[in-house]
Design an enzyme around this catalytic site. Sequence first.
Site, PDB file in Angstrom:
ATOM      1  N   ASP A  73       0.826  -1.275  -0.170  1.00 50.02           N
ATOM      2  CA  ASP A  73      -0.171   0.092   0.056  1.00 50.02           C
ATOM      3  C   ASP A  73       0.682   1.333  -0.063  1.00 50.02           C
ATOM      4  O   ASP A  73       2.254   1.181   0.317  1.00 50.02           O
ATOM      5  CB  ASP A  73      -0.904  -0.036   1.146  1.00 50.02           C
ATOM      6  CG  ASP A  73      -0.481  -0.429   2.515  1.00 50.02           C
ATOM      7  OD1 ASP A  73       0.748  -0.333   2.717  1.00 50.02           O
ATOM      8  OD2 ASP A  73      -0.988  -0.523   3.623  1.00 50.02           O
ATOM      9  N   ASN A 142      -6.521  -2.512  14.631  1.00 47.05           N
ATOM     10  CA  ASN A 142      -8.115  -2.463  14.177  1.00 47.05           C
ATOM     11  C   ASN A 142      -8.387  -3.889  13.397  1.00 47.05           C
ATOM     12  O   ASN A 142      -9.527  -4.220  12.910  1.00 47.05           O
ATOM     13  CB  ASN A 142      -8.740  -1.312  13.813  1.00 47.05           C
ATOM     14  CG  ASN A 142      -8.127  -0.938  12.213  1.00 47.05           C
ATOM     15  OD1 ASN A 142      -7.165  -1.742  11.689  1.00 47.05           O
ATOM     16  ND2 ASN A 142      -8.538   0.192  11.803  1.00 47.05           N
ATOM     17  N   HIS A 144      -6.807  -4.314  10.508  1.00 42.89           N
ATOM     18  CA  HIS A 144      -6.662  -4.138   8.951  1.00 42.89           C
ATOM     19  C   HIS A 144      -5.303  -4.993   8.382  1.00 42.89           C
ATOM     20  O   HIS A 144      -4.442  -5.195   9.312  1.00 42.89           O
ATOM     21  CB  HIS A 144      -6.503  -2.715   8.533  1.00 42.89           C
ATOM     22  CG  HIS A 144      -5.189  -1.997   9.024  1.00 42.89           C
ATOM     23  ND1 HIS A 144      -5.453  -0.693   9.211  1.00 42.89           N
ATOM     24  CD2 HIS A 144      -4.055  -2.508   9.405  1.00 42.89           C
ATOM     25  CE1 HIS A 144      -3.877  -0.239   9.386  1.00 42.89           C
ATOM     26  NE2 HIS A 144      -3.517  -1.229   9.238  1.00 42.89           N
ATOM     27  N   GLU A 149      -9.681  -1.566   5.631  1.00 47.36           N
ATOM     28  CA  GLU A 149      -9.848  -1.117   6.923  1.00 47.36           C
ATOM     29  C   GLU A 149     -11.149  -1.965   7.211  1.00 47.36           C
ATOM     30  O   GLU A 149     -11.839  -2.234   6.312  1.00 47.36           O
ATOM     31  CB  GLU A 149      -9.942   0.207   6.965  1.00 47.36           C
ATOM     32  CG  GLU A 149      -9.051   1.076   6.822  1.00 47.36           C
ATOM     33  CD  GLU A 149      -8.082   1.337   8.076  1.00 47.36           C
ATOM     34  OE1 GLU A 149      -7.964   0.285   8.830  1.00 47.36           O
ATOM     35  OE2 GLU A 149      -7.679   2.382   8.278  1.00 47.36           O
TER      36      GLU A 149
HETATM   37  P1  PGA Z   1       2.608  -1.499  12.721  1.00 49.68           P
HETATM   38  O1  PGA Z   1       1.399  -1.464  11.557  1.00 49.68           O
HETATM   39  O2  PGA Z   1       3.659  -2.506  12.273  1.00 49.68           O
HETATM   40  O3  PGA Z   1       3.200  -0.153  12.643  1.00 49.68           O
HETATM   41  O4  PGA Z   1       1.737  -1.995  14.120  1.00 49.68           O
HETATM   42  C1  PGA Z   1       0.773  -2.711  10.942  1.00 49.68           C
HETATM   43  C2  PGA Z   1      -0.185  -2.481  10.090  1.00 49.68           C
HETATM   44  O5  PGA Z   1      -0.985  -1.339  10.164  1.00 49.68           O
HETATM   45  O6  PGA Z   1      -0.218  -3.163   9.388  1.00 49.68           O
END
Ligand code: PGA
Length: 257
Positions: A73, A142, A144, A149
């Site tokens: 992404d 959350n 995702h 999301e």
């Molecule tokens: P993080 O993010 O590794 O910074 O916790 C993970 C994600 O949002 O996929």
Amino acid sequence: MIRPTSPRVTVFHNERALAHATAQRVADLLARNPRVVLGLPTGRTPVRLYRELVALYARGRADFSQATTFNLDEFFGIDASHPGSYRTFMVEHLFGRVNLSPERIHFLNGAAPDPQAECQRYEDEISAAGGIDLQILGIGTNGHIGFNEPARELAARTHRVRLKTETRRANAALFGGDPGRVPPEALSMGMGTIMQARTILLLATGKSKARCIARLLDGTVTTRLPASFLQLHADVDVLMDEAAASEVTSAPRRAAP
Ligand code: PGA
């Protein structure tokens, strides 16, 4: 109860052990299949993994020269060279430090004038590369994966998404600590794009991931927790540290060797 073989759950003592083992697994794969197609994440979680891969490369134990990469992404509305872009993050942590060939590094262009065409281009490039062999994922607090999301509906293919407040907050460090400066939208591989990867490794570290990891493994599949769809994939490893595993009760756990 029938024990599913996937997702396989492995718990490491700490983040370092997890990163070490995962990097070795990627290096082994590169040795077996130098032309491997890798799907790569950004975020805090893979930073140690990338450090370990850089160290293996420096010792002549990982060769990326024939490999192809696709990142999951990118923020929408900023250029690749923006200091907060995921492209910049990848250059800093991996691309600028190993022998990946620039023409085999693939990224969504967040500054594309026609985002829909950009998403289609990405899908076409993934297909032209023969699909993703190994997709590495982090997980948002959350639930995702990529920037898919939680929602009533999820998109199957690469698409433009509106980011949740918690996701913008989690990315604030890339934008001077101010969630308000994190772009409100992004381009992301879709759920189908991710699920078509032949093998998936989901990495999770820290207590903040414990709840969504437990939900991910509890047997329910819901668009409210996009990572729960990984339960439908035949070859998924969930690799985590003790803290991220601390609320898991429903899945057989395998301690890392
Ligand atoms: P993080 O993010 O590794 O910074 O916790 C993970 C994600 O949002 O996929």
